[in-house]
Write an enzyme that holds these catalytic residues in place. Structure first.
Site, PDB file in Angstrom:
ATOM      1  N   LYS A 189       0.872   1.958  -1.249  1.00 48.20           N
ATOM      2  CA  LYS A 189       0.282   0.817  -0.533  1.00 48.20           C
ATOM      3  C   LYS A 189       0.528   0.932   0.969  1.00 48.20           C
ATOM      4  CE  LYS A 189       4.366  -1.265   0.185  1.00 48.20           C
ATOM      5  NZ  LYS A 189       4.952  -1.858   1.414  1.00 48.20           N
ATOM      6  N   GLU A 279       6.980   4.145   6.824  1.00 45.93           N
ATOM      7  CA  GLU A 279       6.968   4.990   5.628  1.00 45.93           C
ATOM      8  C   GLU A 279       5.586   5.562   5.318  1.00 45.93           C
ATOM      9  OE1 GLU A 279       9.452   6.113   4.155  1.00 45.93           O
ATOM     10  OE2 GLU A 279      11.060   4.670   3.820  1.00 45.93           O
TER      11      GLU A 279
END
Length: 332
Positions: A189, A279
């Site tokens: 995501k 990330e």
């Protein structure tokens, strides 16, 4: 009440340490930088990553891995995904058989293309591993705003122990046995959130972002299916739930980084300006390689990967996606 060692004093590690301490658990918190720990100990505030939150007296600052794990019942790893292997290796000499390991890092290791549970299993096969994930910005968790999370483990007994440890009036925790799906959802995501931010930065509207998020979840399901995950997991908190919050909130580093890229900033400069780990940047590279290995079509992931590697501009990436050949929506 439990003794809990927290490895990683970033925003989320600190927010969870605060939640656990306020519940009455005895919490030790450590980080890689001594000066950072000194500041936390002196001011009782993590001004670098979670400003404005005064830390509980139940949080003790620890200056080594050995110290933070001494007498621990639960060990919470809150190091960035690309640092997880090193943090876990350092902890192994001090991990006792009775300790449950909880990991909150959301990412895929570059090079090995391993999820965090796979790294832990290789390094210490008997690890009582639990992953904690879901739509949860640290800023809101620390301020006791209602939040829901998921704990997943191959052994539901471990998941239920962790569920009881973390559950509060403002933090609701569900269990799941699909470790692969929960880890992939939390990791992938972030790539889509980068794309949502890029779209916002360019100046596109809600239509574009809704399409990106919806087709993004399709790609997450596609890779998850190939990796052995339960597709139903991606319809839950660690899939759609985490995707929504990360793609729409300004608390999201990935979205904020994407906005800067969409506005024309170089990806490396955008990451530097965010000032914390993004990330999605490393996960995009890992997921791109996984898609190639598995022969899976992930056009959004590929476009974002090419954009952050400066192979194409943000606008060109959008044109590539919009100009693809016609497809059936149900083709997962």
């Amino acid at each position: 009440m439990k003794n809990i060692g927290v490895i990683g004093a970033g925003s989320f590690g600190t927010a969870l340490a605060q939640t656990l301490a306020e519940k009455g658990h005895n919490v030790k918190l450590t980080s890689v930088t001594r000066s950072h720990l000194d500041e936390i100990k002196e001011t009782r505030e993590n001004k670098r990553y979670l400003p404005g939150v005064i830390l509980s007296d139940n949080i003790e600052v620890a200056y080594s891995t050995e110290e933070v794990l001494r007498d621990a019942d639960v060990v919470l790893f809150a190091a960035p995904a690309q640092k997880f292997r090193n943090a876990f290796e350092q902890a192994i000499p001090f991990l006792e058989d009775n300790m449950i390991v909880v990991n909150v890092a959301k990412g895929i290791e570059i090079g090995s293309l391993m999820r965090m549970s796979e790294i832990a299993k290789i390094l210490k096969p008997d690890t009582k591993y639990v992953v904690l994930s879901g739509p949860s910005h640290a800023e809101e968790v620390a301020r006791k705003l209602p939040t829901t999370l998921v704990v997943a483990s191959e052994n539901m007994e471990y998941a239920e122990v962790v569920q009881d440890v973390f559950m509060t009036e403002k933090l609701r925790v569900y269990t799941n046995d699909d470790v692969c799906g929960v880890e992939l959802g939390g990791s992938l995501k972030n790539i889509i959130a980068l794309g949502a931010g890029i779209s916002d930065g360019i100046g596109y509207g809600d239509n574009a972002k809704a399409a990106l998020m919806t087709r993004g979840i399709t790609e997450m399901c596609r890779l998850g299916k190939a990796m052995g995950a339960d597709i139903e997991t991606f319809a839950g908190l660690t899939g759609v739930g985490d995707l929504i919050v990360t793609c729409t909130s300004m608390h999201s580093r990935n979205r904020r980084c994407g906005i800067l890229i969409g506005e024309g900033m170089k990806p490396s400069d955008a990451v530097e300006k965010i000032g914390m780990v993004v990330e999605g940047m490393s996960t995009a590279k890992a997921a791109h390689e996984m898609a190639i290995q598995k022969g899976i079509e992930m056009p959004i992931t590929e476009a974002i990967y090419r954009c952050i590697n400066e192979e194409v501009t943000a606008a060109e990436a959008v044109s590539l996606l919009m100009g693809r050949e016609r497809k059936n929506e149900k083709n997962i």
